[in-house]
Design an enzyme around this catalytic site. Structure first.
Site, short mmCIF file in Angstrom:
data_model
loop_
_atom_site.label_atom_id
_atom_site.label_comp_id
_atom_site.label_asym_id
_atom_site.label_seq_id
_atom_site.Cartn_x
_atom_site.Cartn_y
_atom_site.Cartn_z
CB SER A 158 9.45 -23.80 -11.74
OG SER A 158 8.24 -24.02 -11.04
CE1 TYR A 171 9.67 -29.29 -12.71
CE2 TYR A 171 8.82 -27.80 -11.02
CZ TYR A 171 9.06 -28.10 -12.35
OH TYR A 171 8.70 -27.20 -13.33
#
Length: 267
Positions: A158, A171
């Protein structure tokens, strides 16, 4: 002396005919789009997910898209966080297909909470799903790929790895670790003919992000914050997956291909 430039697109450069691929988290969203793209370029793709019924619908969608290309799809339902189930599923795949050429680790979970509200156990759970499951799959797949003398591992990381924002530390931590793991495994597995790379998506208009996509203030913010000024459409991830799975990327390993509409490059 021949000064002619080589053909930049020789036949078969992006062909995946004869390749066997496993895509985790493939029942919807980016995983489904990447699985569809691999099958549409000729690969035999195993789609993973926990919901067997939803997975069958995804397989039908991929089969329809790949019609006439030589590619095909089938379901492989298991929970990537369950090591025993994962090992059993990989064994079934290898018994059925005889090989595994492409592993695309796409499963990921997210919990947007500030540090003060996020217990350590929550981070452990995210690490289990976002990092340790990929580690176990890589280890199992690498055994088969070493025996073949070749293979491709692609991890979905990501942009929340190289950059961070408040309230999303868990995350970001897991995705940063997955990026580091990609480099480490590229170094270890390269001598065995295995390329290990990652795809780092930016803001994509997936089902998971539906509420954010509907918010006009976020669209306005992306217009200012990214070079292309918009949300990415899910099928715009497809080219990156095909490229990293194909012969076109044969000398690329340990890299993160960012697909973010210029988010990281723009300020």
């Amino acid at each position: 002396m021949n000064n002619a430039l080589p053909n930049p697109s020789p036949p078969g450069l992006f062909s995946l005919h004869g390749r066997v691929a496993l895509v985790t988290g493939a029942s919807r969203g980016l995983g489904l789009c990447m699985a569809t793209a691999l099958a549409s370029h000729g690969a035999s793709v195993w789609l993973n997910g926990r919901d067997a019924q939803g997975l069958q619908a995804a397989v039908a969608q991929v089969q329809a898209a790949a019609q006439g290309t030589g590619g095909r799809a089938q379901a492989l339902a298991f929970d990537v966080a369950d090591e025993a189930a994962t090992t059993k599923a990989l064994a079934h795949l290898l018994d059925h297909s005889g090989r595994l050429d492409v592993l695309l680790n796409n499963v990921g979970q997210r919990r947007r909470l500030p540090l003060s509200e996020l217990p350590t156990q929550a981070l452990r759970e995210l690490l289990e799903t976002n990092l340790l499951s990929a580690w176990h799959l890589c280890r199992e797949a690498a055994t088969a790929m070493r025996a073949q003398g070749s293979g491709r591992i692609i991890n979905t990381t990501s942009i929340a790895g190289p950059v961070a924002r408040a309230g999303d530390a868990a995350y970001t931590t897991t995705k940063g670790a997955l990026e580091a793991m990609t480099r480490a495994l590229a170094a270890e597995l390269g001598p065995h003919g295995i390329n290990v790379n990652a795809i780092a998506p930016g803001y994509f208009a997936t089902e998971t992000n539906a509420a954010m996509v509907a918010a006009p203030e976020i669209a306005q913010w992306l217009q200012q914050r990214s070079s292309l000024g918009r949300w990415g459409q899910p099928d715009e991830i497809a080219g990156a997956a095909v490229f990293l799975a194909s012969a076109a990327s044969s000398y690329i390993t340990g890299q993160v291909l960012v697909v973010d509409g210029g988010y990281l490059a723009h300020f």
